[in-house]
Design an enzyme around this catalytic site. Structure first.
Site, PDB file in Angstrom:
ATOM      1  N   ARG A   1      14.558  -0.016   0.093  1.00 53.33           N
ATOM      2  CA  ARG A   1      14.779  -1.273   0.817  1.00 53.33           C
ATOM      3  C   ARG A   1      15.267  -2.347  -0.153  1.00 53.33           C
ATOM      4  O   ARG A   1      14.763  -2.460  -1.260  1.00 53.33           O
ATOM      5  CB  ARG A   1      13.471  -1.707   1.484  1.00 53.33           C
ATOM      6  CG  ARG A   1      13.547  -3.048   2.172  1.00 53.33           C
ATOM      7  CD  ARG A   1      12.410  -3.238   3.143  1.00 53.33           C
ATOM      8  NE  ARG A   1      11.117  -3.389   2.490  1.00 53.33           N
ATOM      9  CZ  ARG A   1       9.985  -3.614   3.165  1.00 53.33           C
ATOM     10  NH1 ARG A   1      10.007  -3.689   4.484  1.00 53.33           N
ATOM     11  NH2 ARG A   1       8.855  -3.741   2.529  1.00 53.33           N
TER      12      ARG A   1
ATOM     13  N   ASP B   1       1.813 -11.262   6.992  1.00 52.78           N
ATOM     14  CA  ASP B   1       2.245 -10.433   5.863  1.00 52.78           C
ATOM     15  C   ASP B   1       3.608  -9.797   6.136  1.00 52.78           C
ATOM     16  O   ASP B   1       4.191  -9.196   5.234  1.00 52.78           O
ATOM     17  CB  ASP B   1       1.199  -9.356   5.546  1.00 52.78           C
ATOM     18  CG  ASP B   1       0.804  -8.550   6.770  1.00 52.78           C
ATOM     19  OD1 ASP B   1       0.324  -9.154   7.747  1.00 52.78           O
ATOM     20  OD2 ASP B   1       0.984  -7.315   6.759  1.00 52.78           O
ATOM     21  N   ASN B   2       4.093  -9.906   7.372  1.00 50.68           N
ATOM     22  CA  ASN B   2       5.416  -9.382   7.698  1.00 50.68           C
ATOM     23  C   ASN B   2       6.400 -10.522   7.943  1.00 50.68           C
ATOM     24  O   ASN B   2       7.386 -10.356   8.655  1.00 50.68           O
ATOM     25  CB  ASN B   2       5.339  -8.478   8.932  1.00 50.68           C
ATOM     26  CG  ASN B   2       4.519  -7.228   8.669  1.00 50.68           C
ATOM     27  OD1 ASN B   2       4.362  -6.818   7.518  1.00 50.68           O
ATOM     28  ND2 ASN B   2       3.995  -6.628   9.722  1.00 50.68           N
TER      29      ASN B   2
ATOM     30  N   GLY C   1       0.803  -1.215   0.000  1.00 52.05           N
ATOM     31  CA  GLY C   1       0.000   0.000   0.000  1.00 52.05           C
ATOM     32  C   GLY C   1       0.838   1.268   0.000  1.00 52.05           C
ATOM     33  O   GLY C   1       0.347   2.355  -0.284  1.00 52.05           O
TER      34      GLY C   1
ATOM     35  N   ASP D   1      10.071  -5.844   7.420  1.00 48.15           N
ATOM     36  CA  ASP D   1       9.043  -4.923   7.917  1.00 48.15           C
ATOM     37  C   ASP D   1       9.302  -4.459   9.351  1.00 48.15           C
ATOM     38  O   ASP D   1       8.604  -4.838  10.294  1.00 48.15           O
ATOM     39  CB  ASP D   1       7.626  -5.509   7.759  1.00 48.15           C
ATOM     40  CG  ASP D   1       7.096  -5.249   6.353  1.00 48.15           C
ATOM     41  OD1 ASP D   1       7.856  -4.755   5.505  1.00 48.15           O
ATOM     42  OD2 ASP D   1       5.910  -5.539   6.102  1.00 48.15           O
TER      43      ASP D   1
HETATM   44  P1  AMP Z   1       2.488  -3.008   8.072  1.00 48.63           P
HETATM   45  O1  AMP Z   1       1.896  -3.795   9.182  1.00 48.63           O
HETATM   46  O2  AMP Z   1       3.062  -1.689   8.476  1.00 48.63           O
HETATM   47  O3  AMP Z   1       3.497  -3.818   7.325  1.00 48.63           O
HETATM   48  O4  AMP Z   1       1.308  -2.639   7.057  1.00 48.63           O
HETATM   49  C1  AMP Z   1       0.179  -3.437   6.890  1.00 48.63           C
HETATM   50  C2  AMP Z   1      -0.572  -3.045   5.624  1.00 48.63           C
HETATM   51  O5  AMP Z   1      -0.954  -1.672   5.624  1.00 48.63           O
HETATM   52  C3  AMP Z   1       0.225  -3.253   4.340  1.00 48.63           C
HETATM   53  O6  AMP Z   1      -0.668  -3.697   3.343  1.00 48.63           O
HETATM   54  C4  AMP Z   1       0.722  -1.873   4.043  1.00 48.63           C
HETATM   55  O7  AMP Z   1       1.010  -1.705   2.667  1.00 48.63           O
HETATM   56  C5  AMP Z   1      -0.443  -1.007   4.482  1.00 48.63           C
HETATM   57  N1  AMP Z   1      -0.034   0.360   4.836  1.00 48.63           N
HETATM   58  C6  AMP Z   1       0.684   0.732   5.928  1.00 48.63           C
HETATM   59  N2  AMP Z   1       0.884   2.063   5.941  1.00 48.63           N
HETATM   60  C7  AMP Z   1       0.297   2.566   4.833  1.00 48.63           C
HETATM   61  C8  AMP Z   1       0.156   3.877   4.263  1.00 48.63           C
HETATM   62  N3  AMP Z   1       0.683   4.952   4.851  1.00 48.63           N
HETATM   63  N4  AMP Z   1      -0.518   3.982   3.105  1.00 48.63           N
HETATM   64  C9  AMP Z   1      -1.050   2.910   2.505  1.00 48.63           C
HETATM   65  N5  AMP Z   1      -0.956   1.662   2.976  1.00 48.63           N
HETATM   66  C10 AMP Z   1      -0.293   1.475   4.119  1.00 48.63           C
HETATM   67 MG    MG Z   2       4.070  -5.084   6.325  1.00 51.35          MG
END
Ligand code: AMP
Ligand code: MG
Length: 491
Positions: free
Chosen positions: A174, A250-251, A90, A260
């Site tokens: 990254r 997902d991480n 995202g 992540d």
């Molecule tokens: P994370 O747990 O930080 O790895 O993120 C979980 C999900 O949220 C993933 O699909 C990321 O791409 C999405 N995500 C986190 N922050 C953002 C953001 N600022 N804008 C869009 N998607 C985000």
């Molecule tokens: Mg993530």
């Protein structure tokens, strides 16, 4: 324009439902704040060019380099145990892959480079603080010898992002062996798209587990390979006091790299129940829970592979169960071997595990600093000044004295001489970890435009096993008023 990145893209050649083609969004005023020159050289990219205005535009997402095929990857995932069938990149865009100097294929990804079809309600952007935290901690993990994604560069965008307050925007470049996650497999499993699953599994085998291709049962070998790498990875985390903070599926990388970095942290005093992340209210991802969670994530991974393991579902489940049953022993072997080395025991005796657990229990009961205690063992073994330093870690020093008698009796059974052992111990017990209060101070300085503390901390953490007498204060735990008890993902 000459070719600056030797791109050789493979993921972008997979079927169209694996990703969305999307370019990064240009930013107003990109400015480089950090470039990892040795890593650029390792990737075969000209560091001087990366520092040029054109190079910085690429690192900010304003310019797409020749040969790039920018995509946002699709994935699903269990977040804190709850499944979402569509997450995806995202706020990250994969520019492409290069084959590095050692022949290893590496993803080059921009994180914070603007919205994608997977952004949901997010802005696709990253704030400076989390970019700096990820840069520092991933590079520290690399220097500690722990499999991890790396950081090639950090730029500020000249734009502000709205979080709880308005913050400077930033983009991290990254580098990863790949960005394929347990959640990537879950994406296709949730759609019962077995053709895609097979395609993905074959891609992962070719890329990360080439031996599995030659095994009698390649998909079983893939499962075994991922289980083994993840088991050894989480053992490495525990051995340095690392807490990932958001071990969602997902991480969790199928290549076995740490990926992540969000509200991650290293603990100061040893506490198995330690949690830093502000959103981990139940302690699901607490320090000592990490092996259990790794197995939980691997179980989700095994479920996605069931259709590939055997045409008969019951038979497939039996295969998966047998593979998952190996996790505990692989983890234990790695963890116990690591603990023994930390204690200076380079041969194995039956009671070594008990000796190590006794020390950890004493440390937990006496608020002993994890890193300083283990680092101090090397010196404690050599002279009384060293012994006094470790002793001072324990609120009740008599607890240390009692344990040290047992330990020294056990050391007497080791064949190595003290000097050799001391050298070996210092090579596994780091003096320097990215202490939370240091990371926070670096971020606070960066928010005022001062990046000197960032550079200074990176320089110390690049040599974690060397005593650096002029940097000794970086080894110190926080003073009471410096303690940082919570970390935030900042997304
Ligand atoms: P994370 O747990 O930080 O790895 O993120 C979980 C999900 O949220 C993933 O699909 C990321 O791409 C999405 N995500 C986190 N922050 C953002 C953001 N600022 N804008 C869009 N998607 C985000
Ligand atoms: Mg993530």
């Amino acid at each position: 324009m000459t070719i600056q990145f030797p791109f050789d893209n493979s993921y972008a050649t997979l079927p169209a439902n694996f990703f969305a083609r999307v370019a990064p969004t240009p930013v107003v005023a990109p400015q480089l704040i950090k470039l990892n020159r040795p890593l650029a050289a390792q990737l075969g990219i000209d560091a001087d060019w990366l520092e040029s205005p054109e190079g910085v535009e690429v690192l900010a997402g304003t310019r797409v380099p020749d040969g790039a095929d920018p995509i946002a990857m699709a994935y699903a995932g269990h977040q804190f145990g709850h499944f979402t069938a569509q997450l995806g990149d995202g706020r990250a865009i994969l520019l492409g892959e290069v084959v590095d100097r050692d022949g290893v294929r590496r993803d080059i990804q921009l994180k914070g480079s603007g919205p994608t079809p997977f952004s949901r309600r997010g802005d696709g952007r990253a704030a400076l603080g989390p970019v700096i935290r990820e840069y520092i901690v991933s590079e520290a993990m690399f220097a500690l010898g722990i499999p991890t994604t790396r950081s090639l560069a950090a730029v500020i965008t000249g734009e502000r992002v709205q979080r709880e307050t308005m913050l400077p925007g930033a983009v991290l470049t990254r580098i990863a062996a790949s960005h394929i996650r347990v959640g990537t497999f879950q994406f296709f499993a949730a759609r019962e798209d077995i053709v895609a699953l097979k395609h993905l599994a074959d891609h992962v085998i070719a890329r990360h587990y080439p031996d599995a291709a030659r095994a009698e049962h390649p998909y079983r070998a893939l499962l075994d390979g991922v289980i083994a790498r993840q088991a050894r990875l989480v053992a490495r985390w525990l051995l340095v006091g690392f807490i990932h903070g958001v071990m969602n599926t997902d991480n969790s990388s199928v290549s076995g790299e740490t990926i992540d970095y969000g509200p991650c942290a290293f603990m100061d005093d040893y506490d198995p129940a330690k949690v830093f992340s502000s959103i981990d209210e139940q302690g699901r991802y607490a320090y000592a829970n990490q092996p259990r969670i790794t197995l939980w994530n691997l179980t989700r991974f095994a479920e996605t592979l069931l259709p590939l393991l055997d045409a008969d579902q019951n038979a497939a489940i039996e295969i998966a169960k047998a593979s998952l049953a190996e996790f505990s022993e692989i983890f234990d072997t790695a963890y116990q071997a690591g603990l023994r080395q930390k204690l200076g025991l380079f041969t194995a005796q039956p009671d070594d595990g008990v000796l190590a657990q006794d020390l950890l229990a004493a440390m937990a009961a006496n608020q002993a600093d994890f890193t300083l205690t283990f680092r101090g063992l090397g010196a404690a073994e050599l002279d009384s000044a060293g012994d006094a330093a470790v002793r001072a870690q324990f609120t009740d020093p008599a607890v240390w004295d009692a344990w040290a008698i047992q330990w020294r009796a056990r050391l007497a059974l080791e064949p190595q001489d003290a000097a050799t052992r001391h050298t070996a111990m210092q090579a596994v017990n780091p003096a320097f970890i990215p202490r939370n209060h240091r990371v926070e101070a670096v971020i606070q300085a960066a928010l005022t435009g001062d990046y000197a503390p960032f550079e200074a901390l990176l320089a110390v953490l690049a040599r974690p096993f060397e005593d650096q007498p002029d940097r000794a204060d970086y080894a110190d735990p926080p003073l009471l008023h410096e303690r940082v008890s919570q970390t935030f993902c900042g997304t």
